[in-house]
Design a protein around this motif. Structure first.
Motif, PDB file in Angstrom:
ATOM      1  N   ILE A 214      73.393  42.760  -3.376  1.00 19.93           N
ATOM      2  CA  ILE A 214      72.216  43.570  -3.715  1.00 19.93           C
ATOM      3  C   ILE A 214      72.048  44.710  -2.716  1.00 19.93           C
ATOM      4  O   ILE A 214      71.809  45.865  -3.100  1.00 19.93           O
ATOM      5  N   VAL A 215      72.186  44.406  -1.439  1.00 17.86           N
ATOM      6  CA  VAL A 215      72.032  45.444  -0.413  1.00 17.86           C
ATOM      7  C   VAL A 215      73.145  46.482  -0.540  1.00 17.86           C
ATOM      8  O   VAL A 215      72.908  47.688  -0.386  1.00 17.86           O
ATOM      9  N   THR A 216      74.349  46.028  -0.828  1.00 17.55           N
ATOM     10  CA  THR A 216      75.467  46.956  -1.007  1.00 17.55           C
ATOM     11  C   THR A 216      75.208  47.899  -2.176  1.00 17.55           C
ATOM     12  O   THR A 216      75.368  49.126  -2.064  1.00 17.55           O
ATOM     13  N   MET A 217      74.797  47.339  -3.321  1.00 15.93           N
ATOM     14  CA  MET A 217      74.496  48.180  -4.478  1.00 15.93           C
ATOM     15  C   MET A 217      73.326  49.116  -4.170  1.00 15.93           C
ATOM     16  O   MET A 217      73.349  50.305  -4.542  1.00 15.93           O
ATOM     17  N   PRO A 299      82.107  47.750  -2.955  1.00 16.14           N
ATOM     18  CA  PRO A 299      82.822  47.870  -1.676  1.00 16.14           C
ATOM     19  C   PRO A 299      82.527  46.654  -0.801  1.00 16.14           C
ATOM     20  O   PRO A 299      81.641  45.844  -1.131  1.00 16.14           O
ATOM     21  N   PRO A 300      83.211  46.497   0.324  1.00 23.60           N
ATOM     22  CA  PRO A 300      83.013  45.304   1.177  1.00 23.60           C
ATOM     23  C   PRO A 300      81.596  45.128   1.694  1.00 23.60           C
ATOM     24  O   PRO A 300      81.187  44.008   2.013  1.00 23.60           O
ATOM     25  N   GLY A 301      80.855  46.229   1.775  1.00 23.74           N
ATOM     26  CA  GLY A 301      79.497  46.132   2.289  1.00 23.74           C
ATOM     27  C   GLY A 301      78.738  47.415   2.045  1.00 23.74           C
ATOM     28  O   GLY A 301      79.263  48.372   1.445  1.00 23.74           O
ATOM     29  N   PRO A 302      77.497  47.474   2.494  1.00 25.05           N
ATOM     30  CA  PRO A 302      76.671  48.668   2.291  1.00 25.05           C
ATOM     31  C   PRO A 302      77.286  49.897   2.950  1.00 25.05           C
ATOM     32  O   PRO A 302      78.062  49.789   3.900  1.00 25.05           O
TER      33      PRO A 302
END
Length: 360
Positions: A214-217, A299-302
């Motif tokens: 969720i944070v990444t998106m 992606p792997p993270g935000p």
């Protein structure tokens, strides 16, 4: 006569003892715990006793003899004169100088910083360093060590091992004491993230999505959307692209977000920004797990720090939206045109390119 001599001798010895004690007392008052040292923040709580203050001054290395500090306060009748507040004291100050400061009620001015939405860790570090808190390197060393905070924050449970805190340091306005260290700053930003995320964690409408997803998106939405009103639709576009039924259209689940390409590129010295605006064909093909034009899925993270609106949009996409594409409109107001087919998308794209060419 013998008794008189003994009395005089006793009085002489007493005077000598008193004189020596007075000399030691005065010497201690004029002495400092150190000849050099960094300033120390010292807080006097309302109603705190002289005994407690003296003990804590000793523990902080600001005075050498807490008992003498207590004696000095009582000798001068200053028990009720020490003011609650936050002070900056130094181990190079004498006991008398410290006592004078503690009577002033002087409160250290906090340093205020504002972290806008959509910044990456390096940009946040620059803001903090420019405010005079800690250096960029000090901040980044702590902020890039997500494992250091995992045990204290349950919302970091889905953070991959070895990941940074990119995206988890909530953008907002903060006040810090001048003496705040990097860990104190990071924890305050993390605390605010937990506080804000808790307002949406029970209303996530993306099946099976972790906090990290969720944070990444949300970070991608934050960088791609200019208008808050469009965030839920842009969120729907990206989540739709990850659905299995659209895999043939998007190369097996490609998000195709230019913001992730910008993140993968990093700092561009020519434009002087972390977010290169004029992307080339070579840029779009950069080999990176963060380049969602060539790497399927999230992606792997935000890629940046999302605000609450972006987090909410990521957790609650517009479920009625059938859109798979969006293109900037010709209105120059940050709005987009949304499309469901590749043909419609190409028509909007051609329209946008024509607008660009006709502008002076």
């Amino acid at each position: 006569m013998r008794h008189v001599r003994a009395l005089l001798l006793a009085l002489s010895l007493l005077a000598l003892v008193v004189s020596c004690a007075g000399y030691i007392f005065l010497s201690e008052l004029r002495a400092t715990p150190a000849t050099s040292g960094n300033p120390v923040e010292f807080i006097v709580a309302p109603g705190e006793t002289t005994n407690d203050i003296a003990t804590r001054l000793g523990e902080a290395g600001l005075i050498r003899q807490p008992a003498l500090f207590r004696a000095l306060v009582r000798w001068r009748g200053l028990d009720q004169q020490i003011q609650a507040g936050r002070y900056v004291l130094s181990p190079t100050m004498t006991m008398s100088e410290i006592l004078i400061v503690l009577q002033s009620g002087r409160v250290v001015n906090d340093i205020q910083i504002t972290i806008p939405e959509g910044l990456r860790l390096e940009e946040i570090a620059a803001i903090i360093a420019a405010a005079g808190l800690v250096s960029e390197d000090e901040f980044l060393t702590v902020a890039r060590d997500g494992d250091r905070f995992r045990a204290d924050y349950f919302l970091l449970n889905s953070l991959p091992p070895g990941a940074t805190l990119e995206g988890y340091l909530f953008p907002d306005t903060y006040r810090f004491a001048p003496s705040a260290d990097a860990e104190t700053i990071v924890r305050k930003l993390l605390d605010r993230f937990v506080e804000q995320y808790s307002t949406i964690e029970r209303s996530v409408r993306v099946p099976g999505a972790t906090v990290h997803q969720i944070v990444t998106m949300a970070s991608i939405i934050q960088r791609e959307a200019a208008l808050l009103s469009e965030m839920p639709r842009i969120s729907a576009v990206f989540w739709n692209r990850l659905k299995p039924q659209y895999a043939p259209t998007f190369g097996g689940g490609l998000l195709g977000a230019d913001a992730t390409v910008q993140y993968a590129i990093g700092y561009d010295p020519t434009e002087g920004t972390w977010w290169k605006r004029n992307l080339t064909v070579e840029d779009l093909a950069i080999q990176s797990p963060y380049n969602t034009r060539i790497t399927p899925g999230l992606p792997p993270g935000p890629i940046a720090a999302p605000g609450l609106a972006a987090l909410t949009a990521a957790a609650q996409p517009d479920e009625s939206s059938p859109y798979l594409f969006f293109v900037a409109s010709c209105e120059l107001d940050g709005s987009h045109k949304f499309a469901t087919t590749i043909e419609e998308f190409r028509a909007y794209e051609a329209e946008w390119l024509a607008c660009q060419q006709n502008r002076p």
